[in-house]
Design a protein around this motif. Sequence first.
Motif, PDB file in Angstrom:
ATOM      1  N   VAL A 166       3.486   8.227  -2.598  1.00 10.06           N
ATOM      2  CA  VAL A 166       3.857   7.149  -2.962  1.00 10.06           C
ATOM      3  C   VAL A 166       3.618   6.118  -1.984  1.00 10.06           C
ATOM      4  O   VAL A 166       3.997   6.264  -0.504  1.00 10.06           O
ATOM      5  CB  VAL A 166       5.494   6.911  -3.276  1.00 10.06           C
ATOM      6  N   ILE A 167       3.147   4.703  -2.271  1.00 17.09           N
ATOM      7  CA  ILE A 167       2.773   3.661  -1.392  1.00 17.09           C
ATOM      8  C   ILE A 167       4.100   2.978  -0.777  1.00 17.09           C
ATOM      9  O   ILE A 167       4.970   2.792  -1.581  1.00 17.09           O
ATOM     10  CB  ILE A 167       1.725   2.699  -2.026  1.00 17.09           C
ATOM     11  N   THR A 168       4.261   2.847   0.386  1.00 16.99           N
ATOM     12  CA  THR A 168       5.503   2.751   1.004  1.00 16.99           C
ATOM     13  C   THR A 168       5.300   1.401   1.751  1.00 16.99           C
ATOM     14  O   THR A 168       4.332   1.404   2.852  1.00 16.99           O
ATOM     15  CB  THR A 168       6.230   3.851   1.876  1.00 16.99           C
ATOM     16  N   CYS A 169       6.050   0.495   2.009  1.00 22.07           N
ATOM     17  CA  CYS A 169       5.886  -0.700   2.831  1.00 22.07           C
ATOM     18  C   CYS A 169       6.200  -0.119   4.266  1.00 22.07           C
ATOM     19  O   CYS A 169       7.239   0.403   4.552  1.00 22.07           O
ATOM     20  CB  CYS A 169       7.030  -1.800   2.468  1.00 22.07           C
ATOM     21  N   LEU A 209       6.390  -3.274  -6.122  1.00 28.72           N
ATOM     22  CA  LEU A 209       5.308  -3.924  -5.010  1.00 28.72           C
ATOM     23  C   LEU A 209       4.577  -4.908  -5.865  1.00 28.72           C
ATOM     24  O   LEU A 209       4.207  -4.752  -7.126  1.00 28.72           O
ATOM     25  CB  LEU A 209       4.417  -2.997  -4.273  1.00 28.72           C
ATOM     26  N   THR A 210       3.895  -6.088  -5.431  1.00 21.15           N
ATOM     27  CA  THR A 210       2.914  -6.683  -5.740  1.00 21.15           C
ATOM     28  C   THR A 210       1.496  -6.497  -5.162  1.00 21.15           C
ATOM     29  O   THR A 210       1.430  -6.166  -3.993  1.00 21.15           O
ATOM     30  CB  THR A 210       3.360  -8.240  -5.621  1.00 21.15           C
ATOM     31  N   ILE A 211       0.595  -6.338  -5.912  1.00 20.59           N
ATOM     32  CA  ILE A 211      -0.897  -6.355  -5.458  1.00 20.59           C
ATOM     33  C   ILE A 211      -1.216  -7.815  -5.711  1.00 20.59           C
ATOM     34  O   ILE A 211      -1.378  -8.283  -6.525  1.00 20.59           O
ATOM     35  CB  ILE A 211      -1.572  -5.155  -6.217  1.00 20.59           C
ATOM     36  N   TYR A 212      -1.984  -8.101  -4.568  1.00 20.83           N
ATOM     37  CA  TYR A 212      -2.785  -9.490  -4.960  1.00 20.83           C
ATOM     38  C   TYR A 212      -4.050  -9.440  -4.156  1.00 20.83           C
ATOM     39  O   TYR A 212      -4.108  -8.811  -3.191  1.00 20.83           O
ATOM     40  CB  TYR A 212      -1.547 -10.554  -4.166  1.00 20.83           C
ATOM     41  N   GLY A 213      -4.614 -10.681  -4.609  1.00 23.50           N
ATOM     42  CA  GLY A 213      -5.990 -10.865  -3.946  1.00 23.50           C
ATOM     43  C   GLY A 213      -7.031 -11.565  -5.098  1.00 23.50           C
ATOM     44  O   GLY A 213      -6.604 -11.927  -5.912  1.00 23.50           O
ATOM     45  N   PRO A 214      -8.138 -12.030  -4.211  1.00 17.92           N
ATOM     46  CA  PRO A 214      -8.964 -12.539  -4.950  1.00 17.92           C
ATOM     47  C   PRO A 214      -9.847 -11.556  -5.934  1.00 17.92           C
ATOM     48  O   PRO A 214      -9.968 -10.503  -5.842  1.00 17.92           O
ATOM     49  CB  PRO A 214      -9.906 -13.034  -4.060  1.00 17.92           C
ATOM     50  N   GLY A 243      -7.646  -5.935  -2.446  1.00 22.50           N
ATOM     51  CA  GLY A 243      -6.061  -6.297  -2.631  1.00 22.50           C
ATOM     52  C   GLY A 243      -5.178  -6.038  -1.491  1.00 22.50           C
ATOM     53  O   GLY A 243      -5.401  -5.238  -0.701  1.00 22.50           O
ATOM     54  N   ARG A 244      -4.226  -6.784  -1.421  1.00 24.71           N
ATOM     55  CA  ARG A 244      -3.201  -6.453  -0.250  1.00 24.71           C
ATOM     56  C   ARG A 244      -1.955  -6.190  -1.132  1.00 24.71           C
ATOM     57  O   ARG A 244      -1.981  -6.531  -2.367  1.00 24.71           O
ATOM     58  CB  ARG A 244      -3.182  -7.836   0.641  1.00 24.71           C
ATOM     59  N   LEU A 245      -0.960  -6.017  -0.417  1.00 23.36           N
ATOM     60  CA  LEU A 245       0.183  -5.426  -1.166  1.00 23.36           C
ATOM     61  C   LEU A 245       1.541  -6.342  -0.509  1.00 23.36           C
ATOM     62  O   LEU A 245       1.364  -6.649   0.810  1.00 23.36           O
ATOM     63  CB  LEU A 245       0.654  -3.889  -0.735  1.00 23.36           C
ATOM     64  N   MET A 246       2.620  -6.682  -1.245  1.00 21.12           N
ATOM     65  CA  MET A 246       3.854  -7.220  -0.758  1.00 21.12           C
ATOM     66  C   MET A 246       4.932  -6.695  -1.418  1.00 21.12           C
ATOM     67  O   MET A 246       4.949  -6.483  -2.430  1.00 21.12           O
ATOM     68  CB  MET A 246       3.589  -8.793  -1.156  1.00 21.12           C
ATOM     69  N   CYS A 247       5.726  -6.306  -0.538  1.00 20.91           N
ATOM     70  CA  CYS A 247       7.118  -5.637  -1.050  1.00 20.91           C
ATOM     71  C   CYS A 247       7.871  -6.804  -1.656  1.00 20.91           C
ATOM     72  O   CYS A 247       7.749  -8.001  -1.185  1.00 20.91           O
ATOM     73  CB  CYS A 247       7.705  -4.847   0.265  1.00 20.91           C
ATOM     74  N   ALA A 259      10.966  -7.689  -0.151  1.00 24.22           N
ATOM     75  CA  ALA A 259      11.362  -8.308   1.081  1.00 24.22           C
ATOM     76  C   ALA A 259      10.486  -9.335   1.395  1.00 24.22           C
ATOM     77  O   ALA A 259      10.819  -9.986   2.548  1.00 24.22           O
ATOM     78  CB  ALA A 259      11.770  -7.418   2.137  1.00 24.22           C
ATOM     79  N   GLY A 260       9.347  -9.297   1.008  1.00 26.49           N
ATOM     80  CA  GLY A 260       8.110 -10.306   1.586  1.00 26.49           C
ATOM     81  C   GLY A 260       7.104  -9.800   2.685  1.00 26.49           C
ATOM     82  O   GLY A 260       6.579 -10.633   2.977  1.00 26.49           O
ATOM     83  N   HIS A 261       7.369  -8.418   2.928  1.00 25.99           N
ATOM     84  CA  HIS A 261       6.257  -8.048   3.769  1.00 25.99           C
ATOM     85  C   HIS A 261       4.857  -7.807   3.123  1.00 25.99           C
ATOM     86  O   HIS A 261       4.920  -7.212   2.148  1.00 25.99           O
ATOM     87  CB  HIS A 261       6.724  -6.646   4.480  1.00 25.99           C
ATOM     88  N   HIS A 262       3.991  -8.336   3.888  1.00 25.42           N
ATOM     89  CA  HIS A 262       2.543  -8.153   3.371  1.00 25.42           C
ATOM     90  C   HIS A 262       1.808  -6.970   4.316  1.00 25.42           C
ATOM     91  O   HIS A 262       2.077  -7.009   5.327  1.00 25.42           O
ATOM     92  CB  HIS A 262       1.789  -9.475   3.464  1.00 25.42           C
ATOM     93  N   PHE A 263       1.130  -6.227   3.518  1.00 26.57           N
ATOM     94  CA  PHE A 263       0.634  -5.163   4.109  1.00 26.57           C
ATOM     95  C   PHE A 263      -0.853  -4.950   3.326  1.00 26.57           C
ATOM     96  O   PHE A 263      -0.948  -5.003   2.158  1.00 26.57           O
ATOM     97  CB  PHE A 263       1.236  -3.944   4.487  1.00 26.57           C
ATOM     98  N   ASP A 264      -1.750  -4.075   4.021  1.00 24.74           N
ATOM     99  CA  ASP A 264      -3.001  -3.580   3.302  1.00 24.74           C
ATOM    100  C   ASP A 264      -2.641  -2.053   3.019  1.00 24.74           C
ATOM    101  O   ASP A 264      -1.737  -1.620   3.213  1.00 24.74           O
ATOM    102  CB  ASP A 264      -4.089  -3.131   4.584  1.00 24.74           C
ATOM    103  N   PRO A 265      -3.234  -1.790   1.610  1.00 25.57           N
ATOM    104  CA  PRO A 265      -3.223  -0.415   1.392  1.00 25.57           C
ATOM    105  C   PRO A 265      -3.349   0.659   2.295  1.00 25.57           C
ATOM    106  O   PRO A 265      -4.339   0.414   3.197  1.00 25.57           O
ATOM    107  CB  PRO A 265      -3.995  -0.433   0.078  1.00 25.57           C
ATOM    108  N   PRO A 266      -2.632   1.983   2.192  1.00 22.49           N
ATOM    109  CA  PRO A 266      -3.012   2.672   3.331  1.00 22.49           C
ATOM    110  C   PRO A 266      -4.396   3.411   2.769  1.00 22.49           C
ATOM    111  O   PRO A 266      -4.840   3.519   1.876  1.00 22.49           O
ATOM    112  CB  PRO A 266      -1.948   4.022   3.092  1.00 22.49           C
ATOM    113  N   ALA A 267      -4.866   3.876   4.185  1.00 22.97           N
ATOM    114  CA  ALA A 267      -6.118   4.751   4.197  1.00 22.97           C
ATOM    115  C   ALA A 267      -6.214   6.093   3.382  1.00 22.97           C
ATOM    116  O   ALA A 267      -4.821   6.487   3.499  1.00 22.97           O
ATOM    117  CB  ALA A 267      -6.684   5.218   5.220  1.00 22.97           C
ATOM    118  N   PRO A 268      -6.712   6.568   2.487  1.00 31.00           N
ATOM    119  CA  PRO A 268      -8.081   6.183   2.171  1.00 31.00           C
ATOM    120  C   PRO A 268      -7.998   5.204   1.043  1.00 31.00           C
ATOM    121  O   PRO A 268      -9.235   5.280   0.382  1.00 31.00           O
ATOM    122  CB  PRO A 268      -8.842   7.486   1.878  1.00 31.00           C
TER     123      PRO A 268
END
Length: 78
Positions: free
Chosen positions: A22-25, A34-39, A44-48, A50-59
């Motif tokens: 599971v993708i975790t903040c 989670l919200t996935i956003y981008g152009p 895409g980037r992710l936001m939880c 709580a408002g933390h923004h982060f890139d998807p984990p590798a791979p």
Amino acid sequence: MTEFDRLDITVQGVINLPDGTVITCPDCGGTQDLTIYGPVGGAGRLMCPAGHHFDPPAPVDAVALLADAAADPRFERF
């Protein structure tokens, strides 16, 4: 950039990676809603909630993550 050049997709529940992980903040450990956003056509980037923004984990392919979420009828787009 207009509102039509950008996607904001709220995923109810969790986002599972192909191996079942599971993708975790990374800041708060949040996994739900989670919200996935981008152009459109971009990474895409992710936001939880709580408002933390982060890139998807590798791979995870960030471009495919956003495109797949946009094509999935279960997810709410804004």
